[in-house]
Design a protein around this motif. Sequence first.
Motif, PDB file in Angstrom:
ATOM      1  N   ARG B  44      25.008  -5.652  23.390  1.00  0.00           N
ATOM      2  CA  ARG B  44      23.801  -6.410  23.763  1.00  0.00           C
ATOM      3  C   ARG B  44      22.511  -5.689  23.348  1.00  0.00           C
ATOM      4  N   GLU B  45      22.509  -4.381  23.546  1.00  0.00           N
ATOM      5  CA  GLU B  45      21.304  -3.614  23.211  1.00  0.00           C
ATOM      6  C   GLU B  45      21.015  -3.679  21.708  1.00  0.00           C
ATOM      7  N   ASP B  46      22.077  -3.459  20.936  1.00  0.00           N
ATOM      8  CA  ASP B  46      21.923  -3.533  19.471  1.00  0.00           C
ATOM      9  C   ASP B  46      21.487  -4.932  19.058  1.00  0.00           C
ATOM     10  N   ALA B  47      22.064  -5.937  19.731  1.00  0.00           N
ATOM     11  CA  ALA B  47      21.721  -7.322  19.390  1.00  0.00           C
ATOM     12  C   ALA B  47      20.236  -7.580  19.636  1.00  0.00           C
ATOM     13  N   ALA B  48      19.727  -7.073  20.774  1.00  0.00           N
ATOM     14  CA  ALA B  48      18.302  -7.274  21.090  1.00  0.00           C
ATOM     15  C   ALA B  48      17.418  -6.552  20.066  1.00  0.00           C
ATOM     16  N   ASP B  49      17.772  -5.296  19.779  1.00  0.00           N
ATOM     17  CA  ASP B  49      16.970  -4.506  18.809  1.00  0.00           C
ATOM     18  C   ASP B  49      16.995  -5.145  17.424  1.00  0.00           C
ATOM     19  N   LEU B  50      18.195  -5.535  16.995  1.00  0.00           N
ATOM     20  CA  LEU B  50      18.312  -6.091  15.636  1.00  0.00           C
ATOM     21  C   LEU B  50      17.656  -7.469  15.536  1.00  0.00           C
ATOM     22  N   THR B  51      17.640  -8.206  16.635  1.00  0.00           N
ATOM     23  CA  THR B  51      16.937  -9.496  16.614  1.00  0.00           C
ATOM     24  C   THR B  51      15.436  -9.244  16.399  1.00  0.00           C
ATOM     25  N   GLN B  52      14.921  -8.255  17.099  1.00  0.00           N
ATOM     26  CA  GLN B  52      13.499  -7.907  16.925  1.00  0.00           C
ATOM     27  C   GLN B  52      13.217  -7.479  15.489  1.00  0.00           C
ATOM     28  N   GLU B  53      14.100  -6.622  14.977  1.00  0.00           N
ATOM     29  CA  GLU B  53      13.912  -6.133  13.600  1.00  0.00           C
ATOM     30  C   GLU B  53      13.960  -7.295  12.610  1.00  0.00           C
ATOM     31  N   THR B  54      14.873  -8.223  12.864  1.00  0.00           N
ATOM     32  CA  THR B  54      14.989  -9.400  11.986  1.00  0.00           C
ATOM     33  C   THR B  54      13.680 -10.175  11.965  1.00  0.00           C
ATOM     34  N   MET B  55      13.121 -10.402  13.141  1.00  0.00           N
ATOM     35  CA  MET B  55      11.877 -11.183  13.221  1.00  0.00           C
ATOM     36  C   MET B  55      10.712 -10.441  12.559  1.00  0.00           C
ATOM     37  N   LEU B  56      10.676  -9.122  12.774  1.00  0.00           N
ATOM     38  CA  LEU B  56       9.605  -8.329  12.152  1.00  0.00           C
ATOM     39  C   LEU B  56       9.727  -8.354  10.627  1.00  0.00           C
ATOM     40  N   LYS B  57      10.982  -8.233  10.156  1.00  0.00           N
ATOM     41  CA  LYS B  57      11.216  -8.280   8.699  1.00  0.00           C
ATOM     42  C   LYS B  57      10.810  -9.649   8.160  1.00  0.00           C
ATOM     43  N   ALA B  58      11.153 -10.683   8.921  1.00  0.00           N
ATOM     44  CA  ALA B  58      10.821 -12.042   8.484  1.00  0.00           C
ATOM     45  C   ALA B  58       9.305 -12.206   8.394  1.00  0.00           C
ATOM     46  N   TYR B  59       8.594 -11.688   9.388  1.00  0.00           N
ATOM     47  CA  TYR B  59       7.128 -11.799   9.391  1.00  0.00           C
ATOM     48  C   TYR B  59       6.536 -11.063   8.183  1.00  0.00           C
ATOM     49  N   GLY B  60       7.061  -9.862   7.965  1.00  0.00           N
ATOM     50  CA  GLY B  60       6.564  -9.063   6.841  1.00  0.00           C
ATOM     51  C   GLY B  60       6.941  -9.663   5.495  1.00  0.00           C
ATOM     52  N   GLY B  61       8.056 -10.394   5.459  1.00  0.00           N
ATOM     53  CA  GLY B  61       8.541 -10.932   4.179  1.00  0.00           C
ATOM     54  C   GLY B  61       8.215 -12.398   3.956  1.00  0.00           C
ATOM     55  N   LEU B  62       7.342 -12.961   4.815  1.00  0.00           N
ATOM     56  CA  LEU B  62       7.021 -14.392   4.684  1.00  0.00           C
ATOM     57  C   LEU B  62       6.471 -14.758   3.308  1.00  0.00           C
ATOM     58  N   LYS B  63       5.766 -13.800   2.700  1.00  0.00           N
ATOM     59  CA  LYS B  63       5.187 -14.076   1.368  1.00  0.00           C
ATOM     60  C   LYS B  63       6.289 -14.319   0.327  1.00  0.00           C
ATOM     61  N   ASN B  64       7.497 -13.807   0.625  1.00  0.00           N
ATOM     62  CA  ASN B  64       8.616 -13.992  -0.309  1.00  0.00           C
ATOM     63  C   ASN B  64       9.422 -15.265  -0.024  1.00  0.00           C
ATOM     64  N   PHE B  65       9.099 -15.947   1.075  1.00  0.00           N
ATOM     65  CA  PHE B  65       9.834 -17.162   1.420  1.00  0.00           C
ATOM     66  C   PHE B  65       9.339 -18.303   0.542  1.00  0.00           C
ATOM     67  N   ARG B  66      10.233 -18.800  -0.317  1.00  0.00           N
ATOM     68  CA  ARG B  66       9.833 -19.815  -1.297  1.00  0.00           C
ATOM     69  C   ARG B  66      10.176 -21.242  -0.852  1.00  0.00           C
ATOM     70  N   ALA B  67      10.760 -21.359   0.330  1.00  0.00           N
ATOM     71  CA  ALA B  67      11.135 -22.675   0.884  1.00  0.00           C
ATOM     72  C   ALA B  67      12.168 -23.402   0.028  1.00  0.00           C
ATOM     73  N   ARG B  68      12.882 -22.648  -0.811  1.00  0.00           N
ATOM     74  CA  ARG B  68      13.990 -23.264  -1.562  1.00  0.00           C
ATOM     75  C   ARG B  68      15.130 -23.549  -0.582  1.00  0.00           C
ATOM     76  N   SER B  69      15.330 -22.610   0.339  1.00  0.00           N
ATOM     77  CA  SER B  69      16.294 -22.849   1.414  1.00  0.00           C
ATOM     78  C   SER B  69      15.477 -23.103   2.687  1.00  0.00           C
ATOM     79  N   SER B  70      16.179 -23.524   3.749  1.00  0.00           N
ATOM     80  CA  SER B  70      15.437 -23.764   4.993  1.00  0.00           C
ATOM     81  C   SER B  70      15.063 -22.414   5.610  1.00  0.00           C
ATOM     82  N   PHE B  71      14.076 -22.460   6.493  1.00  0.00           N
ATOM     83  CA  PHE B  71      13.645 -21.233   7.158  1.00  0.00           C
ATOM     84  C   PHE B  71      14.804 -20.657   7.970  1.00  0.00           C
TER      85      PHE B  71
END
Lengths: 200, 193
Positions: B44-71
């Motif tokens: 559970r702890e790893d899941a919570a931490d990695l979920t946060q990291e995923t969201m942070l990475k997504a925020y930082g990488g939004l400029k690379n999201f080309r909307a070819r696939s769904s969000f």
Amino acid sequence: MKCPDYQKLISDRMDGRLSPVLEEKLEAHLKTCQGCRLYEEELNIIEREIKKLPDAEPEDLAGLEAILRDRLVRSATENRVRRKKSKFIRWAPVWAAGLFMIAAVIYLAFSIKSVEQNQNLDLASLMSFEDSYLTLSQTLSTDEGLREKYNEEILDSIYAEVQGQGLEGLDNQGDYEEQTINNNDDKDLLSENIGLPEGR
Amino acid sequence: MIEKEQELNLVNRARKGEVEAFMTLIRAYQAPIYRLIYRLTGNREDAADLTQETMLKAYGGLKNFRARSSFRTWLHRIAVNETLNHLNKLNREKGKVEYLDAIKPTDPALAAVPSPEESSLEEEFKHGLERALAELPVNYKLAFSLVAFQGLSQAEAAEVLGCSVGTVSWKIHEARRMLREKMRPYLNRAEEV
């Protein structure tokens, strides 16, 4: 086709990815193969139970969201600062080139001005020498006592110089009188040969 | 679920640095992403931490999201990469030679098997199934989880995993076969009853 191949078709059918032709083939096989029928039955039980499994929910979703928001705000601020910095760094060569150009222009402007000033200084000093000589001539022509004293001094100095050089035929101080200024001569001293090039 | 047009609008606003737009965008996906990571790590702890990291990475990488696939697909891809990197690191730390195979769950809820006295046959089956799922090799568990738990189509799962639909289909079939093998004792007992 063997049983493992039909088992793959069973899996495809569970995912709704089986073509009608293959479905017909699978149905024909299941009628004759008890092992594959059991396989399909057991997979269906497992699949049903999987759907019943409780979802693992985060213990404190609101808390996680708050932490995430905080980290995002911080990251957004840092990004803005980094973007500003990187913009400056990206344009640094242009800034440097611009500053160099400005410095070069200022240097050249000052150099030209200083050359002009030097030229003006030379001319001014020359003009000042001519003016002084003219003033001296005028003063001497109006003051007889002073003129005599001046001529005396000039003659003495020329005599002393010639004596020092050991030149012959110039024994008398009177031989140099022509070097002195005669009050009665109405000469333009500047146009005479006074050691300056003509027209200056 | 957010409409495609609204999603793109939120993506554009988040790209410009609007944190609240991003929070709205990910709100619907936070719990499912957590569940996927929990399925893969069993912690559970790893899941919570990695979920946060995923969201942070997504925020930082939004400029690379080309909307070819769904969000959603894109976010799942980031989550999968983050989790695999984490598991890989854990494996290296533990000095394991095997690559991402047979990760043992650390969560007591998944690891413990209740005694027959403690639970009914159904409870036993449920625990057995949780264990069997947790013990699947990660690559198979991943493909199976994306489709069976996350509700992604096989084509979307293929996009997340960067492989063909055929590969996803094969992995799911293999995962089912392995699950059946692991569940055989429970299935036999159920048949006996």
